[in-house]
Enzyme design. Structure first.
Site, mmCIF file in Angstrom:
data_model
loop_
_atom_site.group_PDB
_atom_site.id
_atom_site.type_symbol
_atom_site.label_atom_id
_atom_site.label_comp_id
_atom_site.label_asym_id
_atom_site.label_seq_id
_atom_site.Cartn_x
_atom_site.Cartn_y
_atom_site.Cartn_z
ATOM 1 N N CYS A 88 0.862 -1.178 0.000
ATOM 2 C CA CYS A 88 0.000 0.000 0.000
ATOM 3 C C CYS A 88 0.899 1.229 0.000
ATOM 4 C CB CYS A 88 -0.889 -0.004 1.249
ATOM 5 S SG CYS A 88 -1.957 1.437 1.383
ATOM 6 N N HIS A 130 -8.994 -3.908 -1.898
ATOM 7 C CA HIS A 130 -8.063 -3.065 -1.138
ATOM 8 C C HIS A 130 -8.550 -1.612 -1.120
ATOM 9 C CE1 HIS A 130 -3.759 -1.942 -0.005
ATOM 10 N NE2 HIS A 130 -4.277 -0.780 -0.346
ATOM 11 N N GLU A 131 -8.970 -1.117 -2.291
ATOM 12 C CA GLU A 131 -9.358 0.298 -2.381
ATOM 13 C C GLU A 131 -10.712 0.550 -1.717
ATOM 14 O OE1 GLU A 131 -6.984 2.090 -3.082
ATOM 15 O OE2 GLU A 131 -5.732 0.638 -4.133
ATOM 16 N N HIS A 134 -10.152 0.969 1.844
ATOM 17 C CA HIS A 134 -9.689 2.326 2.180
ATOM 18 C C HIS A 134 -10.876 3.261 2.421
ATOM 19 C CE1 HIS A 134 -5.353 2.524 2.030
ATOM 20 N NE2 HIS A 134 -5.276 1.981 0.829
HETATM 21 NI NI NI Z 1 -3.597 1.193 -0.156
#
Ligand code: NI
Length: 186
Positions: A88, A130-131, A134
């Site tokens: 990341c 993953h995004e 976030h």
């Molecule tokens: Ni990331």
């Protein structure tokens, strides 16, 4: 368009859920452009708006030379899982095996407010997960096996960037290229 400083772990914006986009205007298109340019510069495979300090549900990716973006995403995940190293841009130098669903179907909107569906497996599925994490204030170390998370926290505490002025919310431009092994930084 402009390259924005990337916020590092320790900055509260990374652990705060982002808000739905309600206005699809020029400002939003500028945000998508800034995210894309910042991701390319890093370089990384994906970048979410909170990582440049904007608490909106927007992210971008760059996989196989293809740039994409998604706004207000919701995900459907396969039961089948995949293994693989993940990093990341908000955790310079960290790379850990991170379990993810093998396939992700993301529904959301493009920057013009049109509904879009992104159906991804393997790396694209990993980036979509993953995004989207976030945007919910979740970072990839939260997805690690317990022993790996413990090791990751130790590595973070010993890293030269953690606890620096960047992590405290001041954001000078710092360049790094933490994912040379796989080119995966998101
Ligand atoms: Ni990331």
């Amino acid at each position: 368009m402009s390259i924005q400083p990337i916020r590092l772990f320790g900055d509260p914006v990374l652990t705060t859920p982002a808000l739905e986009v309600t206005t699809f205007d020029k400002e939003l298109r500028t945000l998508v452009a800034d995210l894309t340019e910042t991701m390319h510069d890093a370089p990384g495979a994906g970048l979410a708006a909170p990582q440049i300090g904007v608490g909106l549900r927007v992210f971008v990716w760059d996989i196989d030379e293809f740039d994409g973006h998604l706004i207000n995403p919701s995900l459907d995940l396969s039961e089948e899982l995949q293994d693989g190293d993940e990093g990341c841009l908000s955790f310079p130098g960290l790379l850990y095996d991170t379990p993810r669903a093998f396939r992700a179907v993301a529904q959301g909107f493009n920057m013009h407010g049109e509904p879009v569906t992104i159906d991804g497996t393997e790396l694209l599925a990993r980036v979509l997960q993953h995004e989207t994490d976030h945007l919910n204030g979740i970072v990839f170390i939260d997805r690690l096996l317990k022993k790996d998370r413990k090791e990751a926290m130790k590595e973070i505490r010993n890293s030269d960037w953690f606890g620096s002025e960047i992590a405290q919310g001041n954001t000078p431009v710092v360049k790094f290229s933490p994912h040379s092994m796989l080119g995966l930084g998101n």
